[in-house]
Motif scaffolding. Structure first.
Motif, PDB file in Angstrom:
ATOM      1  N   ASP A 178       0.920  -1.248   0.089  1.00  0.00           N
ATOM      2  CA  ASP A 178      -0.099  -0.061   0.032  1.00  0.00           C
ATOM      3  C   ASP A 178       0.921   1.298  -0.182  1.00  0.00           C
ATOM      4  O   ASP A 178       2.166   1.323   0.569  1.00  0.00           O
ATOM      5  CB  ASP A 178      -0.941   0.101   1.087  1.00  0.00           C
ATOM      6  CG  ASP A 178      -2.081   1.057   1.052  1.00  0.00           C
ATOM      7  OD1 ASP A 178      -2.275   1.626   0.040  1.00  0.00           O
ATOM      8  OD2 ASP A 178      -2.456   1.452   2.120  1.00  0.00           O
ATOM      9  N   MET A 179       0.438   2.329  -0.644  1.00  0.00           N
ATOM     10  CA  MET A 179       1.088   3.527  -0.730  1.00  0.00           C
ATOM     11  C   MET A 179       0.202   4.803  -0.438  1.00  0.00           C
ATOM     12  O   MET A 179      -1.024   4.838  -1.002  1.00  0.00           O
ATOM     13  CB  MET A 179       1.816   3.827  -2.032  1.00  0.00           C
ATOM     14  CG  MET A 179       2.726   2.837  -2.340  1.00  0.00           C
ATOM     15  SD  MET A 179       3.358   3.132  -4.051  1.00  0.00           S
ATOM     16  CE  MET A 179       4.229   4.654  -3.840  1.00  0.00           C
ATOM     17  N   SER A 180       0.285   5.457   0.671  1.00  0.00           N
ATOM     18  CA  SER A 180      -0.677   6.792   1.149  1.00  0.00           C
ATOM     19  C   SER A 180       0.201   7.991   1.196  1.00  0.00           C
ATOM     20  O   SER A 180       1.198   8.172   0.939  1.00  0.00           O
ATOM     21  CB  SER A 180      -1.564   6.259   2.376  1.00  0.00           C
ATOM     22  OG  SER A 180      -0.447   6.394   3.274  1.00  0.00           O
ATOM     23  N   LEU A 181      -0.633   9.172   1.530  1.00  0.00           N
ATOM     24  CA  LEU A 181       0.291  10.214   1.717  1.00  0.00           C
ATOM     25  C   LEU A 181       1.000  10.464   2.987  1.00  0.00           C
ATOM     26  O   LEU A 181       1.956  11.224   2.854  1.00  0.00           O
ATOM     27  CB  LEU A 181      -0.783  11.321   1.810  1.00  0.00           C
ATOM     28  CG  LEU A 181      -1.122  11.790   0.412  1.00  0.00           C
ATOM     29  CD1 LEU A 181      -2.099  13.057   0.701  1.00  0.00           C
ATOM     30  CD2 LEU A 181      -0.123  12.404  -0.413  1.00  0.00           C
ATOM     31  N   PHE A 182       1.161   9.289   3.908  1.00  0.00           N
ATOM     32  CA  PHE A 182       1.834   9.367   5.075  1.00  0.00           C
ATOM     33  C   PHE A 182       2.761   8.224   5.166  1.00  0.00           C
ATOM     34  O   PHE A 182       3.902   8.256   5.764  1.00  0.00           O
ATOM     35  CB  PHE A 182       0.665   9.398   6.177  1.00  0.00           C
ATOM     36  CG  PHE A 182       0.191  10.725   6.400  1.00  0.00           C
ATOM     37  CD1 PHE A 182       0.762  11.796   6.633  1.00  0.00           C
ATOM     38  CD2 PHE A 182      -1.106  10.881   5.868  1.00  0.00           C
ATOM     39  CE1 PHE A 182       0.071  12.959   6.723  1.00  0.00           C
ATOM     40  CE2 PHE A 182      -1.937  11.938   5.724  1.00  0.00           C
ATOM     41  CZ  PHE A 182      -1.044  13.251   6.354  1.00  0.00           C
ATOM     42  N   TYR A 183       2.273   7.047   4.840  1.00  0.00           N
ATOM     43  CA  TYR A 183       3.171   5.807   5.083  1.00  0.00           C
ATOM     44  C   TYR A 183       3.044   4.740   3.798  1.00  0.00           C
ATOM     45  O   TYR A 183       2.253   4.862   2.910  1.00  0.00           O
ATOM     46  CB  TYR A 183       2.255   4.817   6.080  1.00  0.00           C
ATOM     47  CG  TYR A 183       2.509   5.440   7.574  1.00  0.00           C
ATOM     48  CD1 TYR A 183       3.522   5.316   8.275  1.00  0.00           C
ATOM     49  CD2 TYR A 183       1.557   6.346   8.034  1.00  0.00           C
ATOM     50  CE1 TYR A 183       3.915   6.052   9.398  1.00  0.00           C
ATOM     51  CE2 TYR A 183       1.749   6.970   9.260  1.00  0.00           C
ATOM     52  CZ  TYR A 183       2.623   6.837   9.919  1.00  0.00           C
ATOM     53  OH  TYR A 183       3.012   7.322  11.329  1.00  0.00           O
ATOM     54  N   VAL A 184       4.023   3.964   3.860  1.00  0.00           N
ATOM     55  CA  VAL A 184       4.147   2.857   2.905  1.00  0.00           C
ATOM     56  C   VAL A 184       4.217   1.562   3.490  1.00  0.00           C
ATOM     57  O   VAL A 184       4.900   1.499   4.377  1.00  0.00           O
ATOM     58  CB  VAL A 184       5.548   2.854   1.981  1.00  0.00           C
ATOM     59  CG1 VAL A 184       5.770   1.763   1.085  1.00  0.00           C
ATOM     60  CG2 VAL A 184       5.878   4.431   1.145  1.00  0.00           C
ATOM     61  N   ALA A 185       3.240   0.839   3.071  1.00  0.00           N
ATOM     62  CA  ALA A 185       3.024  -0.588   3.857  1.00  0.00           C
ATOM     63  C   ALA A 185       3.867  -1.644   3.045  1.00  0.00           C
ATOM     64  O   ALA A 185       3.725  -1.667   2.014  1.00  0.00           O
ATOM     65  CB  ALA A 185       1.558  -1.008   3.969  1.00  0.00           C
TER      66      ALA A 185
END
Length: 229
Positions: A178-185
Motif C-alpha cells: 500500500d502507498m498513502s500520503l503518510f506511510y508505505v506498507a
C-alpha cells in the motif's frame, strides 16, 4: 498506460482550460471597473448604482465561479490520471492537495478585489503557519514526501524492493502492499511494516530478491566435466 491516463484526463483538462479563461477574463473585468483601492464592497456602499458597479460585480462573480470550476476540473483530471497509472484511488489525496492550493489562489485575489486587508490576514496566517509547522513537522514531511512518491513512483504496488536508510533504522525488504500520503506498507518476512514516507523518500531503493542470481543460474546450467552435454 500513459495514453490511457491522457484519455481519462483530457475532457477535464479541456474544461479546466475554458474555466481558467473565464476566470482570468472576470478578473480583468472586475479590476477594470473597481474604482479606487478600497475594493468592491466600499464601492457598492459609497456610490449610487451605475454601469461600473454592475460590470465589477459580474467580473467578480465570473472570476470566482471560473476559478472554482478550473480548480475542480484540474483536480479531477489529476485524480483520473493517477487512478489509471496506479490502478487504484491513490490519486484522491493528491487531488485534494491540489484543490486546497488552487482554492487559495482563487480566494486570496477574491478577497483583495473585495477590499479585505490581506496584510494583517497574511501576517496572522504566517504566524499560525509557523506554529502549526513546528508542531506538525514530521506529519507535513510525510505528507509532502507522499506526494513526491506518488508522483515520481520509484516503485509500484506489488513490487519486491529493498529499502536501505539510516532514518528507518536499517534495511527493509519486502513487497509493497500500500502507498498513502503518510506511510508505505511493506510486507516483509517478519510481517507487515508501516514505513513513514519521509524515511522512504530518503532511502536507497533497490530491487528485492526475486529468485536465483542470473549468473549463478547460468553457471549451474552449464554441464560439468565428464557429464552429459
Amino acid at each position: 498506460m500513459k495514453s490511457q491516463a491522457v484519455r481519462a484526463a483530457r475532457p477535464h483538462l479541456f474544461r479546466a482550460a475554458v474555466a481558467t479563461a473565464v476566470s482570468v477574463a472576470g478578473l480583468v473585468m472586475a479590476s477594470s471597473y473597481i474604482e479606487g483601492a478600497d475594493g468592491l464592497i466600499d464601492q457598492l456602499r459609497s456610490s449610487t448604482s451605475n454601469g461600473n458597479d454592475v460590470f465589477a460585480v459580474i467580473g467578480f462573480v465570473l472570476f470566482i465561479l471560473g476559478g472554482i470550476l478550473a480548480v475542480r476540473s484540474m483536480a479531477t483530471a489529476l485524480r483520473k490520471a493517477l487512478e489509471v497509472r496506479l490502478g487504484d484511488a491513490r490519486g484522491v489525496p493528491v487531488a485534494l492537495a491540489l484543490s486546497i492550493l488552487g482554492y487559495l489562489l482563487v480566494i486570496l485575489p477574491g478577497l483583495e478585489l473585495l477590499g479585505v486587508n490581506l496584510g494583517g490576514l497574511l501576517l496572522g496566517g504566517a504566524i499560525t503557519g509557523v506554529v502549526v509547522g513546528i508542531a506538525a513537522q514530521q506529519t507535513l514531511a510525510n505528507f509532502f514526501a507522499g506526494i513526491v512518491l506518488l508522483t515520481v513512483r520509484p516503485f509500484t504496488l506489488g513490487e519486491h524492493i529493498v529499502l536501505r536508510s539510516g532514518p528507518l533504522g536499517g534495511e527493509y525488504e519486502g513487497v509493497v502492499r500500500d502507498m498513502s500520503l503518510f506511510y508505505v506498507a511493506l510486507q516483509t518476512e517478519l510481517g507487515p511494516v508501516q514505513l513513514p514516507n519521509a524515511g522512504v523518500l530518503a532511502a536507497a531503493i533497490g530491487p528485492g530478491a526475486r529468485g536465483p542470481d542470473p549468473e549463478t543460474a547460468h553457471e549451474d546450467a552449464e554441464p560439468k566435466d565428464g557429464g552429459p552435454p
